[in-house]
Structures are given as C-alpha cells and as structure tokens.
Design a protein around this motif. Structure first.
Motif, PDB file in Angstrom:
ATOM      1  N   ASP A  68       0.870  -1.200  -0.050  1.00 34.37           N
ATOM      2  CA  ASP A  68      -0.009   0.099  -0.194  1.00 34.37           C
ATOM      3  C   ASP A  68       0.890   1.374   0.047  1.00 34.37           C
ATOM      4  O   ASP A  68       0.494   2.407  -0.643  1.00 34.37           O
ATOM      5  CB  ASP A  68      -0.935   0.039   1.132  1.00 34.37           C
ATOM      6  N   ILE A  69       2.007   0.981   0.552  1.00 32.06           N
ATOM      7  CA  ILE A  69       2.891   2.449   0.713  1.00 32.06           C
ATOM      8  C   ILE A  69       3.479   2.684  -0.708  1.00 32.06           C
ATOM      9  O   ILE A  69       3.211   3.604  -1.176  1.00 32.06           O
ATOM     10  CB  ILE A  69       3.970   2.228   1.911  1.00 32.06           C
ATOM     11  N   LEU A 105       2.320  -3.465  -8.354  1.00 35.36           N
ATOM     12  CA  LEU A 105       1.890  -3.569  -6.786  1.00 35.36           C
ATOM     13  C   LEU A 105       0.402  -3.760  -6.982  1.00 35.36           C
ATOM     14  O   LEU A 105       0.126  -4.621  -5.926  1.00 35.36           O
ATOM     15  CB  LEU A 105       2.207  -2.258  -6.411  1.00 35.36           C
ATOM     16  N   GLY A 106      -0.390  -3.439  -8.049  1.00 28.01           N
ATOM     17  CA  GLY A 106      -1.672  -3.635  -7.838  1.00 28.01           C
ATOM     18  C   GLY A 106      -1.975  -5.296  -8.129  1.00 28.01           C
ATOM     19  O   GLY A 106      -2.981  -5.594  -7.163  1.00 28.01           O
ATOM     20  N   SER A 107      -1.406  -5.865  -9.097  1.00 24.73           N
ATOM     21  CA  SER A 107      -1.784  -7.353  -9.264  1.00 24.73           C
ATOM     22  C   SER A 107      -1.199  -8.122  -8.184  1.00 24.73           C
ATOM     23  O   SER A 107      -1.837  -9.209  -7.678  1.00 24.73           O
ATOM     24  CB  SER A 107      -1.144  -7.800 -10.586  1.00 24.73           C
ATOM     25  N   GLU A 109      -1.339  -7.097  -4.848  1.00 30.03           N
ATOM     26  CA  GLU A 109      -1.956  -7.057  -3.979  1.00 30.03           C
ATOM     27  C   GLU A 109      -3.230  -7.843  -4.025  1.00 30.03           C
ATOM     28  O   GLU A 109      -3.755  -8.403  -3.065  1.00 30.03           O
ATOM     29  CB  GLU A 109      -2.470  -5.476  -3.703  1.00 30.03           C
ATOM     30  N   ALA A 110      -3.688  -7.901  -5.326  1.00 31.58           N
ATOM     31  CA  ALA A 110      -4.877  -8.954  -5.409  1.00 31.58           C
ATOM     32  C   ALA A 110      -4.484 -10.169  -5.150  1.00 31.58           C
ATOM     33  O   ALA A 110      -5.387 -10.815  -4.467  1.00 31.58           O
ATOM     34  CB  ALA A 110      -5.245  -8.625  -7.068  1.00 31.58           C
ATOM     35  N   ILE A 111      -3.337 -10.847  -5.323  1.00 29.00           N
ATOM     36  CA  ILE A 111      -2.842 -12.034  -5.048  1.00 29.00           C
ATOM     37  C   ILE A 111      -2.684 -12.070  -3.535  1.00 29.00           C
ATOM     38  O   ILE A 111      -3.245 -13.320  -3.036  1.00 29.00           O
ATOM     39  CB  ILE A 111      -1.672 -12.465  -5.957  1.00 29.00           C
ATOM     40  N   LEU A 112      -2.079 -11.197  -3.007  1.00 29.08           N
ATOM     41  CA  LEU A 112      -2.067 -11.311  -1.672  1.00 29.08           C
ATOM     42  C   LEU A 112      -3.232 -11.505  -0.688  1.00 29.08           C
ATOM     43  O   LEU A 112      -3.279 -12.120   0.232  1.00 29.08           O
ATOM     44  CB  LEU A 112      -0.958 -10.116  -1.104  1.00 29.08           C
ATOM     45  N   LEU A 113      -4.298 -10.603  -1.239  1.00 28.72           N
ATOM     46  CA  LEU A 113      -5.440 -10.785  -0.622  1.00 28.72           C
ATOM     47  C   LEU A 113      -6.202 -12.237  -0.794  1.00 28.72           C
ATOM     48  O   LEU A 113      -6.733 -12.751   0.171  1.00 28.72           O
ATOM     49  CB  LEU A 113      -6.792  -9.853  -1.135  1.00 28.72           C
ATOM     50  N   ALA A 114      -5.768 -13.041  -1.887  1.00 31.19           N
ATOM     51  CA  ALA A 114      -6.156 -14.302  -2.012  1.00 31.19           C
ATOM     52  C   ALA A 114      -5.332 -15.299  -0.817  1.00 31.19           C
ATOM     53  O   ALA A 114      -5.708 -16.053  -0.286  1.00 31.19           O
ATOM     54  CB  ALA A 114      -6.149 -15.011  -3.242  1.00 31.19           C
ATOM     55  N   THR A 144       6.741 -14.547  -1.827  1.00 27.16           N
ATOM     56  CA  THR A 144       7.737 -14.275  -2.913  1.00 27.16           C
ATOM     57  C   THR A 144       6.803 -14.822  -3.989  1.00 27.16           C
ATOM     58  O   THR A 144       7.272 -14.033  -5.247  1.00 27.16           O
ATOM     59  CB  THR A 144       8.699 -15.231  -2.728  1.00 27.16           C
ATOM     60  N   ALA A 145       5.982 -15.702  -4.225  1.00 20.97           N
ATOM     61  CA  ALA A 145       5.149 -16.067  -5.420  1.00 20.97           C
ATOM     62  C   ALA A 145       4.374 -14.813  -5.778  1.00 20.97           C
ATOM     63  O   ALA A 145       4.191 -14.522  -7.023  1.00 20.97           O
ATOM     64  CB  ALA A 145       4.645 -17.280  -5.328  1.00 20.97           C
ATOM     65  N   THR A 146       3.605 -14.233  -4.882  1.00 11.18           N
ATOM     66  CA  THR A 146       2.859 -13.118  -4.760  1.00 11.18           C
ATOM     67  C   THR A 146       3.653 -11.867  -5.633  1.00 11.18           C
ATOM     68  O   THR A 146       3.234 -11.236  -6.748  1.00 11.18           O
ATOM     69  CB  THR A 146       2.583 -12.691  -3.447  1.00 11.18           C
ATOM     70  N   TRP A 147       4.839 -11.429  -4.975  1.00 11.56           N
ATOM     71  CA  TRP A 147       5.667 -10.452  -5.629  1.00 11.56           C
ATOM     72  C   TRP A 147       5.980 -10.865  -7.093  1.00 11.56           C
ATOM     73  O   TRP A 147       5.929  -9.931  -7.928  1.00 11.56           O
ATOM     74  CB  TRP A 147       6.648  -9.951  -4.539  1.00 11.56           C
ATOM     75  N   VAL A 148       6.447 -12.064  -7.171  1.00 11.44           N
ATOM     76  CA  VAL A 148       7.094 -12.401  -8.572  1.00 11.44           C
ATOM     77  C   VAL A 148       6.057 -12.522  -9.776  1.00 11.44           C
ATOM     78  O   VAL A 148       6.287 -11.903 -10.752  1.00 11.44           O
ATOM     79  CB  VAL A 148       7.895 -13.558  -8.169  1.00 11.44           C
ATOM     80  N   THR A 149       4.757 -12.977  -9.387  1.00  7.12           N
ATOM     81  CA  THR A 149       3.733 -13.037 -10.208  1.00  7.12           C
ATOM     82  C   THR A 149       3.314 -11.743 -10.823  1.00  7.12           C
ATOM     83  O   THR A 149       3.024 -11.346 -11.870  1.00  7.12           O
ATOM     84  CB  THR A 149       2.725 -13.908  -9.558  1.00  7.12           C
TER      85      THR A 149
END
Length: 313
Positions: A68-69, A105-107, A109-114, A144-149
C-alpha cells in the motif's frame, strides 16, 4: 529493446482544469497520502517489532502495508505536483516505469488478498494443522510468489506498451500513465494490447477474487455449522470482517475498471475509480485493521509507550 516511438514525453492532464479546486485538492490528497504512508508504516514497524505479531496473518498484513505504501507512492506524488504546477510532463521512460510499478503492485495486492484468505481458511477450518501448513518457509514462498507473479504480469504490459508507435498527440487524459489512456494515443494497432489487458489482467484480478470469495464462503459455513462456541465464532467473524472490508474496497473499483473490454468510456469515472484503490483504500486499510483488531491495537499501544516513555514497558 528498440523503441520506435517519436514521442519523447507525455503531458499528464490531471484530475481537473479548474484552478479554484487545485489548492483544495492538493491539501486533501496530501493528507490522504501522508495518512497512508504513516498508517501503513506504523503497521510494518509494529509487526516487525512485536514478537506477539510474528504469525503468518501479521506477516502477510505487513506485506500488504508495504504494498500500500509503494502503491500510493507510484501515483500520488506526481498527482500532487500537478496540482501545484498544472499539467505535468513525464518522459516516455518514466511513463513506462510508472505503468509498470502501478500494475506490479496492484496485481501483487490482488494475489496477496487471496493468500490472506487462504491463511484464514487454514487457521479457522483446520487449526490443528495450522502451524504445519503455514510454516515460515511456506509463508515466505507464498509472499515471494505473490511479488514475482505481480512483477511478471506488469512486465508483460510494460514490454507490449513500449513496442507501440506514438506519433501524434501526447496529452494523457489521466493523472498518471495507465494502459488504457496510453492505448488511446497509440498510432498503430493496439488489438493485442487490448486482448492482453482484458484476458490476462482480467484473469489476474478475477481468479484471486474468486478464490478469496470461495475461501470466505467456506469459512462462514464452517463457523455456522461446526463451531458451537459463540465466543469463538464472534472472534473469527471479527477478523473476517476486516479482511472482507479491505477486499471490497479494493476489488469493487478494480473490477469495474479492468474487466470490461474497452479503451473508451468516461475518463472522469475511471479516474475517480482509480483514486479509490490507489489513494483512498491504502489510507483506510490501516484504520480497518487497527480499529477492529485488538492484538494490533495492543501492540501499537505498547510501541507508543516505549517511544514516549522509554523507561517503561
């Protein structure tokens, strides 16, 4: 990669041309941006400093606050500068960088919420195996998978946009460089870019959303059918309500902006919707998690006491 563009810079037209609104909008969004950075920064610091928060749920919450930052920082500073100086010039390379980090960052965040929904599913529906399933290595792998994806998804759009030919107008009808406004300025065929935006970005948004929704539906049915204790049920629903509020604030505007297959539409509506999930939602997330979470509030109070009264714990 060779770039055939004839346009060396773009002009961001910003939110409005009304001079009488510029000062008010600058002050308003500056306050929101500062609140977002300070609020999310406080959560990151507290999660790292307080041992009681060294759990998978708060590890992912710390990741969300970092996202978010960075997310609000991609667009807000340039928008604030535009309120002071009028239309903002941005180089082609900087425009692509802004586009890349916005979608990265937007995508993510979407994956991180899942991922956070999956964490709550395991914690509530399979508590005996929670520490085994959500061990530190698994949490690190998921993060890591979230950020890389998210990075790879954004890289696809960045590369495809960089290959477009821009030879005419360079005025972007937006307050930052997003894909749709840039496609409307391209001279060549943008059909492939539109297809990727619709199919890939739609999938990146919809799949985590559906997985998150299914997780929370299963958790809700589990709590009603399997959990007899009202206190346990109330505690679980208190945590879920925070997650569901954040999920709603993020996904409703995102899906309305990126799932439809079009470049046109109301620019004003798209800018208002984009402001919601780039500036407003990152500001509200720390409030949602702190006001409805006793553990975070307790950790914040301890951190404040240590800061203001160093001799006391």
């Amino acid at each position: 990669m060779e770039n055939e563009t004839e346009v060396s810079e773009f002009i961001l037209l910003g939110l409005t041309d009304l001079q009488e609104l510029q000062g008010f909008l600058f002050a308003f969004f500056l306050l929101l941006y500062m609140a977002s950075v300070l609020g999310n920064g406080a959560i990151v610091v507290v999660v790292m400093a307080e041992y009681q928060l060294h759990t998978p749920m708060y590890f992912f919450l710390g990741n969300l606050s970092c996202l978010d930052i960075f997310y609000s920082t991609v667009t807000a500073p340039k928008m604030l500068a535009g309120f002071l100086s009028g239309h903002q010039a941005i180089s082609f390379a900087s425009c692509l960088a802004q586009l890349h980090f916005f979608h990265f960052l937007g995508s993510s965040e979407a994956i991180l919420l899942a991922v956070m929904a999956y964490d709550r599913y395991v914690a509530i529906c399979n508590p005996l195996h929670y520490r085994l399933v959500m061990n530190p290595q698994a949490c690190l792998l998921l993060a890591t998978a979230t950020w890389v994806t998210g990075f790879l998804h954004a890289l696809m759009h960045t590369v495809m946009t960089s290959r477009l030919h821009f030879c005419g107008p360079n005025h972007v009808p937006h307050f930052f460089c997003d894909i749709k406004p840039l496609l409307s300025l391209a001279c060549g065929n943008t059909r492939l870019n539109l297809s990727l935006l619709s199919v890939v970005t739609g999938t990146v948004a919809l799949c985590p959303f559906l997985l998150t929704l299914l997780s929370y539906l299963y958790i809700t049915s589990f709590l009603f059918l399997k959990v007899q204790s009202r206190a346990s049920r109330r505690k679980a629903f208190s945590t879920l309500s925070s997650h569901l509020t954040v999920l709603t604030l993020f996904y409703v505007p995102v899906l309305s902006n990126y799932v439809p297959r079009s470049v046109g539409g109301s620019t004003e509506r798209e800018m208002a919707v984009t402001l919601m999930y780039t500036v407003v939602t990152p500001t509200l997330n720390p409030l949602i998690y702190t006001l409805r979470n006793e553990e975070v509030k307790s950790a914040l109070r301890k951190a404040l006491r240590r800061t203001l009264l160093p001799g006391k714990k």
